[in-house]
Each structure stands twice: as C-alpha cells, then as structure tokens.
Motif scaffolding. Structure first.
Motif, PDB file in Angstrom:
ATOM      1  N   ASP A 117       0.857  -1.180   0.000  1.00 42.44           N
ATOM      2  CA  ASP A 117       0.000   0.000   0.000  1.00 42.44           C
ATOM      3  C   ASP A 117       0.891   1.228   0.000  1.00 42.44           C
ATOM      4  OD1 ASP A 117      -1.939   2.061   0.646  1.00 42.44           O
ATOM      5  OD2 ASP A 117      -3.178   0.522   1.581  1.00 42.44           O
ATOM      6  N   LYS A 118       0.368   2.333  -0.510  1.00 40.25           N
ATOM      7  CA  LYS A 118       1.132   3.578  -0.481  1.00 40.25           C
ATOM      8  C   LYS A 118       1.125   4.221   0.901  1.00 40.25           C
ATOM      9  CE  LYS A 118       0.788   4.538  -5.359  1.00 40.25           C
ATOM     10  NZ  LYS A 118       0.324   5.456  -6.388  1.00 40.25           N
ATOM     11  N   ARG A 119       0.202   3.810   1.733  1.00 44.15           N
ATOM     12  CA  ARG A 119       0.170   4.306   3.116  1.00 44.15           C
ATOM     13  C   ARG A 119       1.067   3.417   3.982  1.00 44.15           C
ATOM     14  NH1 ARG A 119      -5.513   3.724   2.501  1.00 44.15           N
ATOM     15  NH2 ARG A 119      -6.373   5.592   1.605  1.00 44.15           N
ATOM     16  N   GLN A 176       4.746  -0.702   2.819  1.00 40.99           N
ATOM     17  CA  GLN A 176       4.486   0.562   2.137  1.00 40.99           C
ATOM     18  C   GLN A 176       5.325   0.634   0.867  1.00 40.99           C
ATOM     19  OE1 GLN A 176       5.478   4.123   4.335  1.00 40.99           O
ATOM     20  NE2 GLN A 176       4.306   5.428   2.961  1.00 40.99           N
ATOM     21  N   ARG A 198       6.323   3.123  -2.745  1.00 42.98           N
ATOM     22  CA  ARG A 198       6.427   4.496  -3.245  1.00 42.98           C
ATOM     23  C   ARG A 198       5.725   4.604  -4.600  1.00 42.98           C
ATOM     24  NH1 ARG A 198      11.321   2.645  -2.329  1.00 42.98           N
ATOM     25  NH2 ARG A 198      11.875   2.755  -4.541  1.00 42.98           N
ATOM     26  N   ASP A 199       5.384   5.830  -4.988  1.00 40.48           N
ATOM     27  CA  ASP A 199       4.848   6.052  -6.334  1.00 40.48           C
ATOM     28  C   ASP A 199       5.860   5.554  -7.350  1.00 40.48           C
ATOM     29  OD1 ASP A 199       2.498   7.201  -5.498  1.00 40.48           O
ATOM     30  OD2 ASP A 199       3.243   9.252  -5.629  1.00 40.48           O
ATOM     31  N   PRO A 202      -3.133   0.098  -3.958  1.00 34.73           N
ATOM     32  CA  PRO A 202      -2.630   1.445  -4.245  1.00 34.73           C
ATOM     33  C   PRO A 202      -3.633   2.470  -3.742  1.00 34.73           C
ATOM     34  CG  PRO A 202      -2.579   0.056  -6.217  1.00 34.73           C
ATOM     35  CD  PRO A 202      -3.347  -0.686  -5.156  1.00 34.73           C
TER      36      PRO A 202
END
Length: 169
Positions: free
Chosen positions: A20-22, A63, A65-66, A168
């Motif tokens: 996840d991005k969080r 987590q 990253r983009d 995402p």
C-alpha cells in the motif's frame, strides 16, 4: 483488507503480503456528528479483523512508493485490489516478465491479467451485461466486488498458498 481476510478465511495457512502507499491501513474514525475517512477508512468487521490480524502478524503490510516497481517473483499468485478510483498502478515483474499494469489488457469476466496474476476492484472491474443489454463495470462493494472476488477464488485450484494483495491508495 477485505480481500486479505477472505483469503485467510479460506486458506488458513496462506502467506499474505499487502502493499500500500500508506504506511498502515486507514480506519474510519467516529467524530462528533461525522466520520473522518468515511469513504476510505476501514469500518465494522473488516476494521476489527484488520486490527486483530495486524496484532497477530497474520499478514505483512508493506508501504510502497509512487512508480515503484515490485518484484513479485517470490509469489506464486498475486491479486491486485484498488480502492475507490483507478490510480497509477505499478509496473510489476511476474512469472519472469515485466508487466505494465497501466497498459495491460485483462479479462473483464475472470480478472486474469496473466497466468496466475489477477486484478479485481476499481482498477480491474468485472464487466457484465444486465438483462436489458446494458454493459457496465461492477464496482459496487458487496454485490459486485466481493461476489466477483469469491468467484475468482473458488474457480482457482485449492492448493493456492501465497498471495500478494496490493492496495494502491
């Protein structure tokens, strides 16, 4: 997180990694007269299960990253889930091949992106035709996403043991 719960309920010894991005799951928060993260936070049974499963280390939460490329080689199966709107999806390396999830075609009935790689949810919705002939993506929750995910899981063989669920956000 619902997908992770469904997999672990069906296959108790499955190894789950959630990307996840969080840095951690987001939970809805009751406020005075309103709910913070009402549309994007976990609630009810899924929120309770997630807190418990995290405390018991039942899955790994990582987590990302983009634009991070994920190496999914260690995983036998990967399932992509997505929140409430399609966002930029990562490029992945799966079954020895790079796959650009932004450009890939998928089967809108089975969710299959490649052999052993499936997508569900907003990013890869099931498409169906109603009795009146209208085609639409099934992006609702209980009667669409969950039903589609359960159908996909039931259709695959029973020896599935490793999953990657990416969220995402």
């Amino acid at each position: 997180m619902l997908a992770a719960r469904n997999v672990l309920n069906r296959w108790k010894n499955a190894k789950i990694t959630v990307f996840d991005k969080r840095p951690e799951p987001r939970f809805a928060e009751e406020r005075h007269g309103w709910i913070k993260y009402d549309g994007t936070g976990l609630k009810g049974d899924v929120a309770y299960w997630t807190r418990t499963a995290l405390a018991e280390n039942r899955f790994q939460f990582v987590q990302i990253r983009d634009n991070q490329q994920l190496d999914l080689q260690p995983f036998r199966y990967a399932t992509f889930t997505c929140g409430f709107e399609r966002c930029d999806l990562p490029s992945v390396y799966f079954a020895g091949e790079p796959i650009d999830l932004q450009k890939v075609d998928y089967d809108p009935h089975t969710g299959q992106i490649a052999t052993g790689l499936y997508g569900v949810g907003i990013a890869f919705p099931e498409v169906w035709v109603d009795p009146g002939g209208y085609r639409e993506p099934r992006v609702g929750f209980a009667n669409s996403f969950v039903t589609h995910l359960e159908r996909l899981l039931a259709a695959d063989d029973e020896d599935r043991r490793e999953f990657t669920l990416t969220c995402p956000s």
